[in-house]
Motif scaffolding. Structure first.
Motif, mmCIF file in Angstrom:
data_model
loop_
_atom_site.group_PDB
_atom_site.id
_atom_site.type_symbol
_atom_site.label_atom_id
_atom_site.label_comp_id
_atom_site.label_asym_id
_atom_site.label_seq_id
_atom_site.Cartn_x
_atom_site.Cartn_y
_atom_site.Cartn_z
ATOM 1 N N ARG A 1 0.910 85.125 24.269
ATOM 2 C CA ARG A 1 2.330 84.922 24.552
ATOM 3 C C ARG A 1 2.532 84.147 25.841
ATOM 4 O O ARG A 1 3.353 83.213 25.904
ATOM 5 N N SER A 2 1.788 84.529 26.906
ATOM 6 C CA SER A 2 1.960 83.838 28.183
ATOM 7 C C SER A 2 1.480 82.394 28.091
ATOM 8 O O SER A 2 2.059 81.498 28.707
ATOM 9 N N GLN A 3 0.426 82.160 27.298
ATOM 10 C CA GLN A 3 -0.053 80.791 27.131
ATOM 11 C C GLN A 3 0.964 79.953 26.368
ATOM 12 O O GLN A 3 1.210 78.784 26.706
ATOM 13 N N ALA A 4 1.576 80.553 25.348
ATOM 14 C CA ALA A 4 2.594 79.839 24.581
ATOM 15 C C ALA A 4 3.784 79.478 25.468
ATOM 16 O O ALA A 4 4.350 78.384 25.371
ATOM 17 N N LYS A 5 4.154 80.416 26.360
ATOM 18 C CA LYS A 5 5.269 80.151 27.271
ATOM 19 C C LYS A 5 4.920 79.018 28.236
ATOM 20 O O LYS A 5 5.752 78.139 28.507
ATOM 21 N N ALA A 6 3.691 79.037 28.765
ATOM 22 C CA ALA A 6 3.261 77.973 29.672
ATOM 23 C C ALA A 6 3.228 76.626 28.956
ATOM 24 O O ALA A 6 3.625 75.601 29.524
ATOM 25 N N ASP A 7 2.776 76.619 27.715
ATOM 26 C CA ASP A 7 2.721 75.382 26.943
ATOM 27 C C ASP A 7 4.125 74.835 26.692
ATOM 28 O O ASP A 7 4.356 73.623 26.765
ATOM 29 N N ARG A 8 5.064 75.730 26.369
ATOM 30 C CA ARG A 8 6.432 75.283 26.122
ATOM 31 C C ARG A 8 7.060 74.737 27.400
ATOM 32 O O ARG A 8 7.772 73.732 27.379
ATOM 33 N N ARG A 9 6.782 75.380 28.525
ATOM 34 C CA ARG A 9 7.313 74.881 29.789
ATOM 35 C C ARG A 9 6.769 73.490 30.104
ATOM 36 O O ARG A 9 7.511 72.594 30.523
ATOM 37 N N ALA A 10 5.461 73.305 29.881
ATOM 38 C CA ALA A 10 4.853 71.994 30.116
ATOM 39 C C ALA A 10 5.447 70.951 29.184
ATOM 40 O O ALA A 10 5.686 69.803 29.589
ATOM 41 N N ALA A 11 5.704 71.336 27.924
ATOM 42 C CA ALA A 11 6.295 70.405 26.968
ATOM 43 C C ALA A 11 7.707 70.015 27.395
ATOM 44 O O ALA A 11 8.118 68.858 27.249
ATOM 45 N N LEU A 12 8.458 70.971 27.923
ATOM 46 C CA LEU A 12 9.803 70.669 28.397
ATOM 47 C C LEU A 12 9.772 69.697 29.574
ATOM 48 O O LEU A 12 10.592 68.770 29.652
ATOM 49 N N LEU A 13 8.830 69.878 30.479
ATOM 50 C CA LEU A 13 8.724 68.963 31.616
ATOM 51 C C LEU A 13 8.330 67.559 31.163
ATOM 52 O O LEU A 13 8.853 66.561 31.676
ATOM 53 N N GLU A 14 7.419 67.483 30.216
ATOM 54 C CA GLU A 14 7.019 66.166 29.702
ATOM 55 C C GLU A 14 8.195 65.482 29.013
ATOM 56 O O GLU A 14 8.435 64.285 29.200
ATOM 57 N N ALA A 15 8.944 66.257 28.201
ATOM 58 C CA ALA A 15 10.110 65.699 27.532
ATOM 59 C C ALA A 15 11.165 65.274 28.549
ATOM 60 O O ALA A 15 11.800 64.219 28.405
ATOM 61 N N ALA A 16 11.346 66.085 29.586
ATOM 62 C CA ALA A 16 12.329 65.757 30.616
ATOM 63 C C ALA A 16 11.982 64.449 31.312
ATOM 64 O O ALA A 16 12.866 63.622 31.575
ATOM 65 N N ALA A 17 10.707 64.254 31.609
ATOM 66 C CA ALA A 17 10.293 63.008 32.259
ATOM 67 C C ALA A 17 10.678 61.811 31.404
ATOM 68 O O ALA A 17 11.227 60.822 31.908
ATOM 69 N N GLY A 18 10.406 61.890 30.105
ATOM 70 C CA GLY A 18 10.734 60.779 29.218
ATOM 71 C C GLY A 18 12.231 60.553 29.090
ATOM 72 O O GLY A 18 12.713 59.409 29.153
#
Length: 207
Positions: free
Chosen positions: A16-33
């Protein structure tokens, strides 16, 4: 005080914590774009959520606001640059090797995260005052890493000139998201890298 057993295995993140970290990283990558394409003010929380397949309100599980997303993006990249620069400084065998490694490290960043550079160029002033000051402090410390190595290589250079050379080199390398494109043609990174390496070295070490 409880003593930790150095031989004990490190606790691994739960699924669960890994999934949350992955989603947060995905949001940051999407935000950059998205921020790079539309600007900070042109992107909504709903846009960020949609970019990673979640609802807008679900973004708030990871970030308190859109402002917090921008802060995590720009403070985070400044922290990573400083940590990477300090690692190079600590492990290089001499100033010559350190400077070459710093150039390579920063080129990796410039080629790998062009959207983040665009966001910093355009939206740094959209940060809160405290976050902007934090970014500036981290950036100064990163510049100082380069200045120390360049100063060790050229001890006769005054601090003002060391700073100008380093910041000018950053200007060169950070222009890559703009200069690596000719019209609609994107220049391959393996063609860009050796040119940047030579130009950065020349800018730093010219007589």
């Amino acid at each position: 005080m409880t003593q930790l057993d150095p031989a004990a295995p490190l606790e691994r993140p739960t699924q669960r914590s890994q999934a949350k970290a992955d989603r947060r990283a995905a949001l940051l990558e999407a935000a950059a774009g998205l921020f790079a394409e539309r600007g900070f003010n042109g992107v909504s929380i709903e846009d960020l959520g949609a970019a990673v397949g979640v609802s807008g309100p679900a973004v708030y599980r990871h970030f308190a606001s859109k402002q917090a997303v921008l802060e995590a993006l720009l403070v985070g990249v400044s922290e990573r640059l400083l940590a990477g620069g300090e690692s190079v400084e600590q492990t290089a065998v001499d100033a010559d090797a350190a400077l070459q490694s710093l150039i390579g490290f920063h080129i990796d960043f410039a080629l790998g995260e062009p959207d983040t550079i665009r966001v910093q160029d355009r939206d740094l002033d959209s940060l809160t005052d405290s976050a902007r000051r934090q970014v500036r402090r981290l950036q100064r410390r990163y510049v100082e890493v380069w200045m120390r190595e360049l100063g060790a290589l050229h001890p006769r250079l005054a601090d003002d000139e060391l700073r100008v050379r380093v910041q000018g080199t950053f200007g060169l390398l950070n222009s890559t998201p703009y200069t690596a494109r000719v019209g609609t043609h994107q220049v391959a990174s393996d063609a860009v890298r050796p040119v940047l390496e030579r130009m950065a070295w020349a800018a730093l070490t010219a007589p």
